[in-house]
Scaffold this active site. Structure first.
Site, PDB file in Angstrom:
ATOM      1  N   SER A 144       0.857  -1.181   0.000  1.00 30.56           N
ATOM      2  CA  SER A 144       0.000   0.000   0.000  1.00 30.56           C
ATOM      3  C   SER A 144       0.894   1.232   0.000  1.00 30.56           C
ATOM      4  CB  SER A 144      -0.893   0.005   1.239  1.00 30.56           C
ATOM      5  OG  SER A 144      -1.589   1.239   1.354  1.00 30.56           O
ATOM      6  N   TYR A 158      -2.181  -0.034  10.314  1.00 29.57           N
ATOM      7  CA  TYR A 158      -2.135  -0.646   8.982  1.00 29.57           C
ATOM      8  C   TYR A 158      -0.858  -0.233   8.250  1.00 29.57           C
ATOM      9  CZ  TYR A 158      -3.631  -1.513   4.117  1.00 29.57           C
ATOM     10  OH  TYR A 158      -3.720  -1.913   2.813  1.00 29.57           O
ATOM     11  N   LYS A 162       2.255  -2.569   6.774  1.00 31.41           N
ATOM     12  CA  LYS A 162       2.715  -2.513   5.388  1.00 31.41           C
ATOM     13  C   LYS A 162       4.189  -2.109   5.310  1.00 31.41           C
ATOM     14  CE  LYS A 162      -1.053  -3.615   3.086  1.00 31.41           C
ATOM     15  NZ  LYS A 162      -1.152  -4.846   2.271  1.00 31.41           N
TER      16      LYS A 162
END
Length: 274
Positions: A144, A158, A162
């Site tokens: 991402s 998150y 990543k």
């Protein structure tokens, strides 16, 4: 670029919905044997039925990628069914929503396990088979822009997961450079996936896409095309690389985060991925 993957075997985690399903569809259309893996059997069944109806070869495998033993079992089941593994596309993610102080330890661990640890477990278990792949083994993670490139408010945990995945990609690429295995990541920007539509709605996707320099949100097919290249024989000299597929969004100074921020603030519970 058009390339046949006939006779090759591809594992796609998170293949029941969204980006993972788009990737699975593309490889099946190109002739690959596709093992569609994910947590929700009904999504897997829908995807596999569609691939077979379109003339592809596919099988489903239900698993929780947060579990090491289940990741190892996925590799074993794929080898048993198709005889080997040429490509792994790791798209599954259990997404922890929230910033500092707003994410439980369990949710944070689920994010790290499903995103970064699962990549480690899958790559380690598949290593003997990727070494033997016809045109070289390929491991491709769906990362991402959030974390490795930029940050979105409310997705701190998150982004951390990543970023850990990004470190694994670079380190594993070095570890396997002498074994004819490449390790890379696709780094999507905003993609109009099924999950995104659940959060944003069609109007939100349209409005957010309008802030992107290319004038639209990305699609699962955009990510599948990038995976095709990295999985191809032509990409044998590319390893340890993040390929950004974001329509130029991270080059823009427009306030593209505002629409997404408002939707994320409405998410009071951690949202689980495929």
């Amino acid at each position: 670029m058009t390339e046949s993957f006939g006779g090759k075997t591809v594992i796609v985690t998170g293949g029941g919905r969204g980006i993972g399903r788009g990737v699975a569809e593309a490889f099946a259309e190109a002739g690959a044997n596709v093992m569609v893996a994910g947590r929700t059997q009904s999504y897997l069944d829908d995807t596999v039925d569609a691939l077979i109806a379109a003339g592809g070869t596919a099988q489903s495998h239900a698993l929780d990628v947060k579990d090491k033993a289940e990741c190892i079992a996925l590799v074993a089941a794929t080898v048993e069914r198709f005889g080997g593994i040429d490509v792994i596309v790791h798209s599954a993610a259990d997404i922890p929503h929230g910033g500092l102080g707003a994410v439980s330890d369990d949710a944070m661990e689920n994010g790290m396990a499903s995103i970064a640890k699962a990549a480690w477990w899958l790559l380690d278990a598949a290593r003997p088979y990727l070494v033997a792949a016809r045109d070289g083994g390929r491991f491709i993670a769906i990362s991402s822009v959030n974390g490795p490139v930029t940050m979105v408010h409310g997705l701190t945990a998150y982004g951390m997961a990543k970023s850990a995945l990004d470190a694994l990609i670079r380190g594993a690429a070095l570890d396997l450079a002498g074994e004819n295995i490449t390790v890379n990541a696709i780094v999507p920007g905003f993609i109009a996936s099924a999950r995104a539509r659940d959060v944003m709605g069609d109007d939100g996707i349209r409005d957010y896409g309008a802030t992107c320099p290319v004038g639209r949100a990305g699609t699962p097919a955009d990510i599948a095309h990038a995976c095709f290249f990295l999985a191809s024989a032509r990409a044998s000299f590319i390893t340890g690389t993040n390929v950004k597929v974001d329509g130029g969004a991270t080059l823009s100074t427009s306030p593209r985060g505002g629409i997404l921020d408002s939707r994320l603030q409405e998410q009071r519970e951690p949202q689980s991925g495929e």
